[in-house]
Design a protein around this motif. Structure first.
Motif, short mmCIF file in Angstrom:
data_model
loop_
_atom_site.label_atom_id
_atom_site.label_comp_id
_atom_site.label_asym_id
_atom_site.label_seq_id
_atom_site.Cartn_x
_atom_site.Cartn_y
_atom_site.Cartn_z
N MET A 111 -6.10 -3.63 9.31
CA MET A 111 -6.43 -2.24 9.00
C MET A 111 -5.32 -1.34 9.51
SD MET A 111 -9.93 -0.23 9.90
CE MET A 111 -9.58 -0.36 11.64
N PRO A 112 -4.30 -1.05 8.69
CA PRO A 112 -3.13 -0.32 9.17
C PRO A 112 -3.43 1.12 9.51
CG PRO A 112 -3.06 -0.59 6.79
CD PRO A 112 -4.23 -1.38 7.28
N THR A 113 -3.05 1.52 10.73
CA THR A 113 -3.17 2.90 11.18
C THR A 113 -2.03 3.19 12.14
OG1 THR A 113 -5.57 2.66 11.08
CG2 THR A 113 -4.73 4.62 12.17
N PRO A 114 -0.90 3.72 11.66
CA PRO A 114 0.24 3.98 12.53
C PRO A 114 -0.15 4.89 13.68
CG PRO A 114 0.84 4.21 10.22
CD PRO A 114 -0.63 4.05 10.27
N ASP A 115 0.32 4.52 14.91
CA ASP A 115 -0.04 5.29 16.10
C ASP A 115 0.62 6.67 16.12
OD1 ASP A 115 -1.57 3.20 16.95
OD2 ASP A 115 0.08 2.28 18.12
N ASP A 116 1.75 6.83 15.42
CA ASP A 116 2.47 8.10 15.47
C ASP A 116 1.96 9.10 14.46
OD1 ASP A 116 3.29 6.66 13.34
OD2 ASP A 116 5.43 7.14 13.55
N GLU A 117 0.94 8.78 13.69
CA GLU A 117 0.38 9.72 12.73
C GLU A 117 -1.11 9.86 13.00
OE1 GLU A 117 1.18 8.91 8.68
OE2 GLU A 117 3.24 8.23 9.06
N PRO A 118 -1.64 11.10 12.93
CA PRO A 118 -3.08 11.27 13.16
C PRO A 118 -3.89 10.61 12.05
CG PRO A 118 -2.08 13.31 12.36
CD PRO A 118 -0.95 12.37 12.65
N ASP A 119 -4.96 9.99 12.46
CA ASP A 119 -5.82 9.35 11.46
C ASP A 119 -6.64 10.40 10.74
OD1 ASP A 119 -6.83 7.32 9.99
OD2 ASP A 119 -8.00 6.39 11.60
N SER A 120 -7.12 10.06 9.55
CA SER A 120 -7.90 11.00 8.75
C SER A 120 -8.73 10.21 7.74
CB SER A 120 -7.00 11.99 8.01
OG SER A 120 -6.22 11.31 7.03
N LEU A 121 -9.68 10.92 7.13
CA LEU A 121 -10.48 10.28 6.09
C LEU A 121 -9.63 9.93 4.88
CD1 LEU A 121 -13.78 12.37 6.22
CD2 LEU A 121 -13.29 10.17 7.28
N ASP A 122 -8.59 10.72 4.60
CA ASP A 122 -7.68 10.39 3.50
C ASP A 122 -6.96 9.09 3.77
OD1 ASP A 122 -8.44 12.54 2.04
OD2 ASP A 122 -6.58 13.70 2.33
N ARG A 123 -6.57 8.88 5.02
CA ARG A 123 -5.88 7.63 5.36
C ARG A 123 -6.84 6.45 5.26
NH1 ARG A 123 -1.05 7.48 7.09
NH2 ARG A 123 -1.42 5.45 8.10
N ILE A 124 -8.09 6.66 5.66
CA ILE A 124 -9.08 5.60 5.52
C ILE A 124 -9.27 5.26 4.04
CG2 ILE A 124 -11.53 5.03 5.80
CD1 ILE A 124 -11.51 6.65 8.37
N ALA A 125 -9.37 6.29 3.19
CA ALA A 125 -9.53 6.06 1.75
C ALA A 125 -8.34 5.30 1.19
CB ALA A 125 -9.72 7.38 1.02
N ALA A 126 -7.12 5.69 1.60
CA ALA A 126 -5.92 5.01 1.11
C ALA A 126 -5.89 3.54 1.55
CB ALA A 126 -4.67 5.74 1.60
N ASP A 127 -6.31 3.28 2.79
CA ASP A 127 -6.34 1.90 3.27
C ASP A 127 -7.41 1.09 2.55
OD1 ASP A 127 -4.28 2.48 4.98
OD2 ASP A 127 -5.56 2.78 6.74
N LEU A 128 -8.52 1.74 2.20
CA LEU A 128 -9.54 1.05 1.42
C LEU A 128 -9.02 0.66 0.04
CD1 LEU A 128 -12.83 3.03 2.21
CD2 LEU A 128 -12.33 0.65 2.78
N VAL A 129 -8.24 1.58 -0.57
CA VAL A 129 -7.64 1.27 -1.87
C VAL A 129 -6.74 0.04 -1.75
CG1 VAL A 129 -6.05 2.09 -3.65
CG2 VAL A 129 -7.79 3.63 -2.73
N ALA A 130 -5.93 0.01 -0.68
CA ALA A 130 -5.03 -1.13 -0.49
C ALA A 130 -5.83 -2.42 -0.29
CB ALA A 130 -4.12 -0.88 0.71
N LEU A 131 -6.93 -2.34 0.47
CA LEU A 131 -7.76 -3.52 0.69
C LEU A 131 -8.39 -4.00 -0.61
CD1 LEU A 131 -8.90 -5.37 2.96
CD2 LEU A 131 -10.87 -3.81 3.07
N LYS A 132 -8.87 -3.06 -1.41
CA LYS A 132 -9.48 -3.42 -2.70
C LYS A 132 -8.44 -4.01 -3.66
CE LYS A 132 -11.38 -1.24 -6.81
NZ LYS A 132 -10.12 -1.50 -7.52
N ASP A 133 -7.26 -3.39 -3.71
CA ASP A 133 -6.21 -3.91 -4.60
C ASP A 133 -5.79 -5.31 -4.19
OD1 ASP A 133 -6.28 -1.61 -6.05
OD2 ASP A 133 -4.50 -0.71 -5.15
N ALA A 134 -5.76 -5.58 -2.89
CA ALA A 134 -5.40 -6.92 -2.43
C ALA A 134 -6.45 -7.94 -2.85
CB ALA A 134 -5.24 -6.93 -0.91
N ASP A 135 -7.71 -7.52 -2.90
CA ASP A 135 -8.78 -8.42 -3.33
C ASP A 135 -8.77 -8.60 -4.84
OD1 ASP A 135 -11.82 -8.65 -4.31
OD2 ASP A 135 -11.63 -9.65 -2.38
N GLY A 136 -8.42 -7.53 -5.58
CA GLY A 136 -8.32 -7.62 -7.04
C GLY A 136 -9.62 -7.41 -7.78
#
Length: 359
Positions: A1-26
């Motif tokens: 679950m990628p979350t760079p420490d130098d950038e503040p986390d947000s719901l947009d980042r969670i959504a983007a990471d979910l998209v990446a997880l879904k795309d990896a699953d196909g």
């Protein structure tokens, strides 16, 4: 679950990471919704509340959100292959964002309790089982199936039609409730054939039962209800199986002419010099193909209607879910939530900022 420490986390980042997880699953959003429904059913959520609408799942992946339902988030990442510990990390991440007040300070900040372990999904080729509807629903469907069969027998007898129409209730009950429920409908309706003026019906109860087993196990064990092409093939198989049993029975019990409307088809083929046995089999197969295709697709329409009207579980038959109109969203507890109708979904696509994830 990628979350760079130098950038503040947000719901947009969670959504983007979910998209990446879904795309990896196909998987598609429709497939993801079915997986979530299966997970919830396996841990005891009622069938009518188990499968979230595709629009509800889709919205979690959109940027510009002000909150994320942590119960749904947990189910999404679990359905995408994450284990329980990883799902907890996703939930805690969402909770931390809300605690920081970046988006929605009014949302509850407590993490949801971990969901109980979810058993593994059935392997390919195993029978898909869905929780049974409430008893009164099952009883109504069984009685309705019997009445549909008797109505078909009566109509064919009255109009002397060269088809059967005596298995619509059987097919509908088998694909909705299961093969053995369909077999009960088949036996009872054939035994009651004399009540609608068809005294020759009881000997053909075995044919009706065979159809119930083909339709019922076909959509559960062999995935023949996944799409329209496979369902078409299932109806053809049902026709051939029924003919393989019905034609010999017609020859042995009635000498090839049972007084049914399709006797005219048998006679027409026999007048061309075809032996009676071959004429009976040819007429039965031809008639059965037309009849079972018509029967199967009428049963499919009935299931689509029942799925929308009574929220009957259709996890074992994805074709029904694809043909069903969008329904109001349900949260994890089964309560309706607003804004998930077709018009509501259209508004969210245009009113919210940011790029939409790929469908």
């Amino acid at each position: 679950m990628p979350t760079p420490d130098d950038e503040p986390d947000s719901l947009d980042r969670i959504a983007a990471d979910l998209v990446a997880l879904k795309d990896a699953d196909g998987c598609s959003f429709a497939q993801l919704g079915r997986r979530i429904g299966a997970l919830r059913i396996e841990r005891g959520v009622p069938a009518e509340a188990a499968s979230p609408p595709r629009s509800t799942v889709y919205d979690v992946f959109r940027p510009g959100r002000t909150w994320i339902d942590t119960a749904l988030l947990r189910d999404i990442v679990r359905a995408l292959g994450a284990d329980e510990a990883e799902a907890d990390r996703w939930v805690q991440r969402s909770v931390r964002v809300r605690r920081n007040g970046e988006r929605a300070r009014s949302e509850p900040v407590e993490a949801d309790p971990p969901a109980p372990p979810v058993p593994a999904r059935p392997a390919t080729g195993s029978t898909l089982t869905a929780p049974a509807p409430r008893r009164w629903v099952t009883a109504v469907l069984l009685v309705g199936g019997i009445l549909l069969n008797l109505l078909g027998l009566a109509v064919v007898q009255a109009l002397n039609l060269p088809i059967f129409l005596d298995m619509i209730g059987t097919a509908a009950t088998a694909i909705v409730l299961g093969p053995w429920h369909g077999a009960v409908v088949a036996i009872v309706s054939n035994m009651m054939g004399a009540t609608v003026g068809v005294p020759a019906a009881p000997p053909f109860a075995l044919v009706n039962v065979a159809g119930a087993l083909v339709w019922g196990f076909g959509v559960r064990r062999f995935g023949m209800g996944d799409d329209i092409r496979r369902f078409f093939v299932l109806n053809v198989i049902a026709a051939l199986v029924c003919s393989a049993i019905g034609a010999p029975m017609g020859l042995l019990v009635f000498g090839g002419f049972s007084g049914h409307g399709f006797d005219a088809v048998t006679s027409s083929i026999a007048t061309m010099g075809v032996p009676l046995i071959a004429a009976v089999f040819s007429a039965n197969v031809l008639t059965s193909l037309i009849d079972k295709l018509l029967t199967g697709f009428i049963a499919l329409i009935i299931f689509v209607w029942l799925h929308g009207a009574l929220h009957l579980c259709a996890a074992h038959m994805p074709l029904v879910e694809r043909l069903s109109p969008p329904s109001p969203a349900l949260d994890a507890s089964g309560r309706g939530v607003g804004g998930s109708t077709r018009s509501g979904r259209a508004r969210t696509r245009t009113d919210r900022p940011g790029r939409m994830p790929r469908r």
